[in-house]
Scaffold this motif. Sequence first.
Motif, PDB file in Angstrom:
ATOM      1  N   GLN A 255      13.950  44.121 -11.779  1.00  0.00           N
ATOM      2  CA  GLN A 255      14.797  45.253 -11.416  1.00  0.00           C
ATOM      3  C   GLN A 255      13.964  46.496 -11.139  1.00  0.00           C
ATOM      4  O   GLN A 255      14.293  47.305 -10.274  1.00  0.00           O
ATOM      5  N   LYS A 256      12.869  46.655 -11.871  1.00  0.00           N
ATOM      6  CA  LYS A 256      12.034  47.848 -11.726  1.00  0.00           C
ATOM      7  C   LYS A 256      11.022  47.724 -10.588  1.00  0.00           C
ATOM      8  O   LYS A 256      10.552  48.739 -10.073  1.00  0.00           O
ATOM      9  N   CYS A 257      10.674  46.499 -10.177  1.00  0.00           N
ATOM     10  CA  CYS A 257       9.605  46.325  -9.187  1.00  0.00           C
ATOM     11  C   CYS A 257      10.033  46.855  -7.824  1.00  0.00           C
ATOM     12  O   CYS A 257      11.000  46.360  -7.226  1.00  0.00           O
ATOM     13  N   GLN A 258       9.300  47.846  -7.314  1.00  0.00           N
ATOM     14  CA  GLN A 258       9.620  48.464  -6.031  1.00  0.00           C
ATOM     15  C   GLN A 258       9.188  47.613  -4.840  1.00  0.00           C
ATOM     16  O   GLN A 258       9.602  47.861  -3.709  1.00  0.00           O
ATOM     17  N   PHE A 259       8.336  46.616  -5.090  1.00  0.00           N
ATOM     18  CA  PHE A 259       7.793  45.809  -3.997  1.00  0.00           C
ATOM     19  C   PHE A 259       8.405  44.404  -3.939  1.00  0.00           C
ATOM     20  O   PHE A 259       7.931  43.566  -3.179  1.00  0.00           O
ATOM     21  N   LYS A 260       9.419  44.151  -4.767  1.00  0.00           N
ATOM     22  CA  LYS A 260      10.093  42.845  -4.796  1.00  0.00           C
ATOM     23  C   LYS A 260       9.080  41.712  -4.988  1.00  0.00           C
ATOM     24  O   LYS A 260       9.134  40.676  -4.309  1.00  0.00           O
ATOM     25  N   ALA A 261       8.174  41.926  -5.924  1.00  0.00           N
ATOM     26  CA  ALA A 261       7.074  40.986  -6.132  1.00  0.00           C
ATOM     27  C   ALA A 261       7.293  40.058  -7.319  1.00  0.00           C
ATOM     28  O   ALA A 261       6.402  39.266  -7.637  1.00  0.00           O
ATOM     29  N   ILE A 262       8.450  40.122  -7.971  1.00  0.00           N
ATOM     30  CA  ILE A 262       8.687  39.309  -9.164  1.00  0.00           C
ATOM     31  C   ILE A 262       9.896  38.402  -8.946  1.00  0.00           C
ATOM     32  O   ILE A 262      10.967  38.863  -8.540  1.00  0.00           O
ATOM     33  N   GLY A 263       9.689  37.131  -9.168  1.00  0.00           N
ATOM     34  CA  GLY A 263      10.773  36.152  -9.094  1.00  0.00           C
ATOM     35  C   GLY A 263      10.870  35.394 -10.408  1.00  0.00           C
ATOM     36  O   GLY A 263      10.089  35.614 -11.341  1.00  0.00           O
ATOM     37  N   PHE A 264      11.826  34.454 -10.466  1.00  0.00           N
ATOM     38  CA  PHE A 264      12.027  33.674 -11.690  1.00  0.00           C
ATOM     39  C   PHE A 264      12.221  32.208 -11.343  1.00  0.00           C
ATOM     40  O   PHE A 264      12.806  31.860 -10.321  1.00  0.00           O
ATOM     41  N   ASN A 265      11.696  31.367 -12.211  1.00  0.00           N
ATOM     42  CA  ASN A 265      11.944  29.935 -12.141  1.00  0.00           C
ATOM     43  C   ASN A 265      12.255  29.436 -13.552  1.00  0.00           C
ATOM     44  O   ASN A 265      12.472  30.255 -14.462  1.00  0.00           O
ATOM     45  N   LYS A 266      12.249  28.149 -13.750  1.00  0.00           N
ATOM     46  CA  LYS A 266      12.648  27.602 -15.054  1.00  0.00           C
ATOM     47  C   LYS A 266      11.699  28.020 -16.180  1.00  0.00           C
ATOM     48  O   LYS A 266      12.088  28.044 -17.358  1.00  0.00           O
ATOM     49  N   ASP A 267      10.459  28.369 -15.819  1.00  0.00           N
ATOM     50  CA  ASP A 267       9.481  28.751 -16.841  1.00  0.00           C
ATOM     51  C   ASP A 267       9.536  30.232 -17.187  1.00  0.00           C
ATOM     52  O   ASP A 267       9.017  30.648 -18.224  1.00  0.00           O
ATOM     53  N   GLY A 268      10.135  31.027 -16.335  1.00  0.00           N
ATOM     54  CA  GLY A 268      10.183  32.463 -16.561  1.00  0.00           C
ATOM     55  C   GLY A 268       9.825  33.228 -15.305  1.00  0.00           C
ATOM     56  O   GLY A 268       9.955  32.724 -14.179  1.00  0.00           O
ATOM     57  N   ALA A 269       9.337  34.447 -15.483  1.00  0.00           N
ATOM     58  CA  ALA A 269       8.969  35.282 -14.343  1.00  0.00           C
ATOM     59  C   ALA A 269       7.688  34.764 -13.698  1.00  0.00           C
ATOM     60  O   ALA A 269       6.836  34.178 -14.352  1.00  0.00           O
ATOM     61  N   PHE A 270       7.565  34.989 -12.389  1.00  0.00           N
ATOM     62  CA  PHE A 270       6.316  34.705 -11.695  1.00  0.00           C
ATOM     63  C   PHE A 270       6.058  35.816 -10.686  1.00  0.00           C
ATOM     64  O   PHE A 270       6.990  36.522 -10.268  1.00  0.00           O
ATOM     65  N   ILE A 271       4.799  35.995 -10.308  1.00  0.00           N
ATOM     66  CA  ILE A 271       4.379  37.087  -9.427  1.00  0.00           C
ATOM     67  C   ILE A 271       4.149  36.570  -8.014  1.00  0.00           C
ATOM     68  O   ILE A 271       3.419  35.600  -7.807  1.00  0.00           O
ATOM     69  N   ARG A 272       4.794  37.201  -7.050  1.00  0.00           N
ATOM     70  CA  ARG A 272       4.506  36.927  -5.642  1.00  0.00           C
ATOM     71  C   ARG A 272       3.283  37.766  -5.270  1.00  0.00           C
ATOM     72  O   ARG A 272       3.386  38.950  -4.947  1.00  0.00           O
ATOM     73  N   GLU A 273       2.107  37.133  -5.317  1.00  0.00           N
ATOM     74  CA  GLU A 273       0.855  37.875  -5.206  1.00  0.00           C
ATOM     75  C   GLU A 273       0.692  38.562  -3.859  1.00  0.00           C
ATOM     76  O   GLU A 273       0.007  39.586  -3.753  1.00  0.00           O
ATOM     77  N   ASP A 274       1.309  38.031  -2.813  1.00  0.00           N
ATOM     78  CA  ASP A 274       1.185  38.662  -1.511  1.00  0.00           C
ATOM     79  C   ASP A 274       1.945  39.984  -1.450  1.00  0.00           C
ATOM     80  O   ASP A 274       1.650  40.832  -0.599  1.00  0.00           O
ATOM     81  N   ARG A 275       2.906  40.168  -2.340  1.00  0.00           N
ATOM     82  CA  ARG A 275       3.687  41.409  -2.361  1.00  0.00           C
ATOM     83  C   ARG A 275       3.219  42.383  -3.436  1.00  0.00           C
ATOM     84  O   ARG A 275       3.428  43.592  -3.307  1.00  0.00           O
ATOM     85  N   CYS A 276       2.641  41.875  -4.509  1.00  0.00           N
ATOM     86  CA  CYS A 276       2.275  42.728  -5.640  1.00  0.00           C
ATOM     87  C   CYS A 276       1.201  43.721  -5.233  1.00  0.00           C
ATOM     88  O   CYS A 276       0.164  43.351  -4.685  1.00  0.00           O
ATOM     89  N   MET A 277       1.436  45.001  -5.537  1.00  0.00           N
ATOM     90  CA  MET A 277       0.472  46.058  -5.234  1.00  0.00           C
ATOM     91  C   MET A 277      -0.281  46.533  -6.475  1.00  0.00           C
ATOM     92  O   MET A 277      -1.080  47.461  -6.408  1.00  0.00           O
ATOM     93  N   GLY A 278       0.009  45.920  -7.623  1.00  0.00           N
ATOM     94  CA  GLY A 278      -0.722  46.252  -8.836  1.00  0.00           C
ATOM     95  C   GLY A 278      -0.449  47.639  -9.375  1.00  0.00           C
ATOM     96  O   GLY A 278      -1.330  48.260  -9.972  1.00  0.00           O
ATOM     97  N   CYS A 279       0.773  48.128  -9.209  1.00  0.00           N
ATOM     98  CA  CYS A 279       1.089  49.484  -9.655  1.00  0.00           C
ATOM     99  C   CYS A 279       1.247  49.588 -11.163  1.00  0.00           C
ATOM    100  O   CYS A 279       1.105  50.662 -11.744  1.00  0.00           O
ATOM    101  N   GLY A 280       1.581  48.461 -11.815  1.00  0.00           N
ATOM    102  CA  GLY A 280       1.699  48.446 -13.261  1.00  0.00           C
ATOM    103  C   GLY A 280       3.046  48.844 -13.821  1.00  0.00           C
ATOM    104  O   GLY A 280       3.235  48.838 -15.041  1.00  0.00           O
ATOM    105  N   VAL A 281       3.996  49.188 -12.956  1.00  0.00           N
ATOM    106  CA  VAL A 281       5.306  49.610 -13.447  1.00  0.00           C
ATOM    107  C   VAL A 281       5.980  48.503 -14.262  1.00  0.00           C
ATOM    108  O   VAL A 281       6.606  48.759 -15.287  1.00  0.00           O
TER     109      VAL A 281
END
Length: 308
Positions: A255-281
């Motif tokens: 909800q907080k990610c401004q770059f839509k870089a976080i998704g979810f699967n059966k294991d939990g959250a995962f990072i879409r590395e092509d979108r992540c800008m490393g802002c740390g929010v």
Amino acid sequence: MQIPFIKQSTKEYYRACRKQGMSLFDFIHGYVYARWPYHYIGLAGDKNPWWRWLWVPLVFIIDRVHPFTETDAHRSGDPSQTRPTWSDAYHGKPLPLAEATKLIRLDRPVNTSLPETVLPYTKARELILNNPERIVLLDCPCRAGMKNPCTPTDVCLIIGDPFASFVLEHHPTKARAITADQAVAVVRAEQARGHVSHAFFKDVALGRFYAICNCCSCCCGAMKAHAHGIPMLCSSGYLAEVNQDLCTKCGTCAQKCQFKAIGFNKDGAFIREDRCMGCGVCTLSCPKDALTLRAAPEKGSPLKVDDL
């Protein structure tokens, strides 16, 4: 010859432009940008003011000079392609909270040219701070251009002279001088809201760093442009990573990610590395501390204030 009706900060900016070897056109461009930011930047908003009809032809004209494409050598991989792009002239770099705080708290002049690994642009890579303790808080021109802006609106930090003095002198009703502690409090509060702190650089701002803006994807013109393929933002040099053992799939980080870089699967959250800008929010929002930042050399180098 002394011209009494020209403000002192304008004279200081003009002298700095001359010393930098900038053209008269660049001085005028920079003056217009800083003198009327709510018109210049507000064009990208949705209030639809009367001057917004200029936006399409303006973009068309600028695109002839700085095309909205990846054409320069260091990003295309083709050494023959060296023409500057739009983003070379104006760009931002996300700052995790710790680095934003250190940059704000600089208490002595800094003069350095950042390497291309930190800012992968051909122009505006200087981090030069004169009078770095001079900090001005400005009402955000991006949010001012929106019908329903995020609040609060006073979240743009102008750091160092001649820019801080110029903004304060020309926008006395929309800007105020603040201390470093107050500036850090603004950044902390904005990142807690899920907004991203960016160090911004601009060619006509003497080719250097001049502001830390605290940005949301719904209002920020630079973030909107980046989302549409205009590379105005570069990675912080970090990537978020998830500790699956701690993740409870609460969804707060997404909800907080401004770059839509976080998704979810059966294991939990995962990072879409092509979108992540490393802002740390996201790392600040996770109630279980399941998210951290790791160095990502493939994304570039961080702006590490301790190394300046």
